[in-house]
Scaffold this active site. Structure first.
Site, PDB file in Angstrom:
ATOM      1  N   SER A 270       0.819  -1.205   0.000  1.00  0.00           N
ATOM      2  CA  SER A 270       0.000   0.000   0.000  1.00  0.00           C
ATOM      3  C   SER A 270       0.856   1.258   0.000  1.00  0.00           C
ATOM      4  CB  SER A 270      -0.923  -0.065   1.217  1.00  0.00           C
ATOM      5  OG  SER A 270      -2.072   0.660   0.958  1.00  0.00           O
ATOM      6  N   LYS A 274       4.172   1.928  -2.452  1.00  0.00           N
ATOM      7  CA  LYS A 274       4.624   3.092  -3.219  1.00  0.00           C
ATOM      8  C   LYS A 274       6.076   3.344  -2.822  1.00  0.00           C
ATOM      9  CE  LYS A 274       0.084   5.166  -1.929  1.00  0.00           C
ATOM     10  NZ  LYS A 274      -0.916   4.435  -2.617  1.00  0.00           N
ATOM     11  N   TRP A 361     -10.128   0.250  -5.008  1.00  0.00           N
ATOM     12  CA  TRP A 361      -9.603   1.587  -4.682  1.00  0.00           C
ATOM     13  C   TRP A 361      -8.189   1.776  -5.264  1.00  0.00           C
ATOM     14  CZ3 TRP A 361     -10.907   6.228  -3.345  1.00  0.00           C
ATOM     15  CH2 TRP A 361     -10.111   7.052  -2.559  1.00  0.00           C
ATOM     16  N   HIS A 411      -7.603  -5.720   0.341  1.00  0.00           N
ATOM     17  CA  HIS A 411      -6.367  -4.951   0.485  1.00  0.00           C
ATOM     18  C   HIS A 411      -5.587  -5.476   1.691  1.00  0.00           C
ATOM     19  CE1 HIS A 411      -4.045  -1.283  -0.091  1.00  0.00           C
ATOM     20  NE2 HIS A 411      -4.157  -1.000   1.200  1.00  0.00           N
TER      21      HIS A 411
HETATM   22  C1  GCU Z   1      -5.316   4.895   1.842  1.00  0.00           C
HETATM   23  C2  GCU Z   1      -4.730   5.627   0.653  1.00  0.00           C
HETATM   24  C3  GCU Z   1      -3.951   4.692  -0.253  1.00  0.00           C
HETATM   25  C4  GCU Z   1      -2.936   3.904   0.540  1.00  0.00           C
HETATM   26  C5  GCU Z   1      -3.616   3.212   1.690  1.00  0.00           C
HETATM   27  C6  GCU Z   1      -2.671   2.483   2.654  1.00  0.00           C
HETATM   28  O1  GCU Z   1      -6.309   4.035   1.423  1.00  0.00           O
HETATM   29  O2  GCU Z   1      -5.784   6.248  -0.017  1.00  0.00           O
HETATM   30  O3  GCU Z   1      -3.286   5.425  -1.260  1.00  0.00           O
HETATM   31  O4  GCU Z   1      -2.272   2.992  -0.295  1.00  0.00           O
HETATM   32  O5  GCU Z   1      -4.296   4.164   2.480  1.00  0.00           O
HETATM   33  O6  GCU Z   1      -1.512   2.789   2.726  1.00  0.00           O
HETATM   34  O7  GCU Z   1      -3.161   1.631   3.385  1.00  0.00           O
END
Ligand code: GCU
Length: 431
Positions: A270, A274, A361, A411
């Site tokens: 997540s 990144k 998402w 997720h």
């Molecule tokens: C939020 C955010 C995402 C990210 C996520 C996470 O949902 O919008 O971009 O990847 O948190 O890190 O759990």
């Protein structure tokens, strides 16, 4: 009366944290493929001056540095080079961890020239039954070392944590109830059982994950004005800082005779996915790169308005990126990069992109497409990508040097994901 009822919902909306606001957007985002406005990806193999790139050499010497600079300038910001000496202090070596199967090490990394930064605590688990240096997965955690491990003698992190009742966080601090809350995402016995070590740190050691977190973290400690700094276009954001932390772990691992530092795989989920992609882009010592459900700002193509968008992420989490990135909110076509270029920056090293079917998402298709569109760069090195043009069926992993799966479920990082990563890492590390 009427005035206050109107005022209240507006006020509570304004008071939402970035996290809560982002979560609220999940309900109203676009999840309809037919509503995606047609877009064109920036050309990967043409320089800014218009020269075509036809060889691995020209990619490496000409276009790659250009693309890396574009990501610094427009997305994540530049990592400053002024941290000076890095010191490693071994706090513990426990030879009978995990019931005798592992050795657990705790290493404190700090910067003697920047004592305002409290440093980071790295936890390493390595298998006991193997002789010689072992390959290692390196990744940050959301909850701290005590959350990754279920062993009760791992020190509890005392740093700021994001609020979470179910994770036992009280007043932004971990409690005994927080132990092991991330352990399902780090199946240590399974990973070690296949001959790999794991090195991890709490991302909040480098910077607490909230808008003002940088004031107590590494970014303020390294900037000449400390907490009075104004972040300008091109200056680094939190993802850059967390990524810096992963590179300092690589610095340490290079000194550890138990680890094969030629075989480091960087992994993140997540927002930390990144981070792992940005780490792989900047630090060639990571020879395998894994992005788990990294979504917007990670592997997902930003020009697809599907799920989270640039407008949403730069509003809810502006501190993750360099300032310039928010100028592409609802204006993606103006951005000189898209995320296929972030995948291409890993070339020729193997990269694995993973999605989950209930994680719309993060735009699974957009995550798939970035890998597909990075293939021409891998081809210059004689490396193969997916071998298909369409997203595969659920739970059907595929690919060679660029690999992909979309798994059942939400997720998260699961054992299914790890099975694929272990297989992938073994194949590429020649184990
Ligand atoms: C939020 C955010 C995402 C990210 C996520 C996470 O949902 O919008 O971009 O990847 O948190 O890190 O759990």
């Amino acid at each position: 009366m009427r005035k206050s009822t109107l005022f209240l919902p507006l006020f509570s909306l304004m008071m939402l944290s970035g996290e809560d606001w982002a979560e609220a957007q999940q309900k109203t985002a676009n999840y309809d493929e037919s509503k995606i406005v047609p877009y064109e990806l920036p050309k990967l193999l043409v320089t800014r001056e218009g020269t075509e790139i036809n060889s691995a050499e020209d990619w490496t010497n000409v276009r790659r540095p250009e693309v890396l600079a574009l990501f610094q300038e427009h997305v994540f910001g530049r990592t400053p080079g002024n941290w000076g000496k890095v010191s490693f202090e071994t706090k513990e070596v426990k030879k009978d961890a995990l019931g005798g199967k592992a050795t657990r090490k705790l290493i404190h990394i700090s910067l003697p020239e920047h004592p305002n930064w409290a440093g980071m605590d790295v936890m390493i688990y390595q298998p006991n039954n193997v002789s010689g240096p072992v390959p290692c997965f390196v990744g940050p955690s959301f909850g701290g070392n005590h959350a990754v491990s279920t062993e009760p003698d791992v020190p509890l992190s005392t740093r700021w944590m994001r609020p979470s009742k179910e994770k036992g966080i009280v007043d932004n601090r971990a409690t005994e109830a927080s132990r092991g809350n991330e352990s399902s995402r780090w199946p240590l016995e399974m990973i070690l059982g296949q001959g790999f070590a794991v090195a991890t740190y709490y991302y909040g050691d480098v910077e607490p994950d909230h808008a003002d977190g940088w004031k107590e973290g590494l970014r303020a400690a390294l900037s000449k004005d400390g907490a009075n700094t104004e972040w300008k276009n091109g200056d680094w954001g939190a993802i850059g800082a967390w990524s810096w932390g992963l590179s300092r772990i690589a610095d340490y691992l290079e000194t550890d005779p138990d680890i094969d530092a030629q075989k480091l795989a960087v992994i993140g989920h997540s927002r930390l996915g990144k981070t792992s992609l940005w780490t792989g882009a900047q630090d060639p010592r990571f020879s395998v790169v894994i992005s788990n459900n990294s979504g917007e700002g990670g592997a997902a193509i930003m020009r697809r308005n599907f799920g989270e968008t640039t407008a949403i992420i730069t509003k809810s989490f502006p501190h993750w990126f360099t300032k310039t990135y928010s100028s592409y909110a609802n204006n993606e076509a103006a951005c000189p990069i898209d995320k296929h270029m972030l995948i291409a920056l890993q070339a020729p090293r193997p990269v694995y992109i993973a999605s989950a079917v209930e994680d719309q998402w993060a735009d699974p298709k957009g995550e798939f497409l970035s890998g597909l569109n990075a293939e021409p760069v891998y081809a210059l090195f004689g490396k193969k990508g997916y071998g298909v043009k369409e997203q595969p069926a659920i739970d059907h992993p595929l690919g060679d040097s660029i690999a992909y799966h979309i798994r059942t479920g939400k997720h998260d990082v699961t054992s299914y994901d790890w099975e694929q990563y272990l297989r992938f890492a073994k194949r590429h590390f020649g184990k």
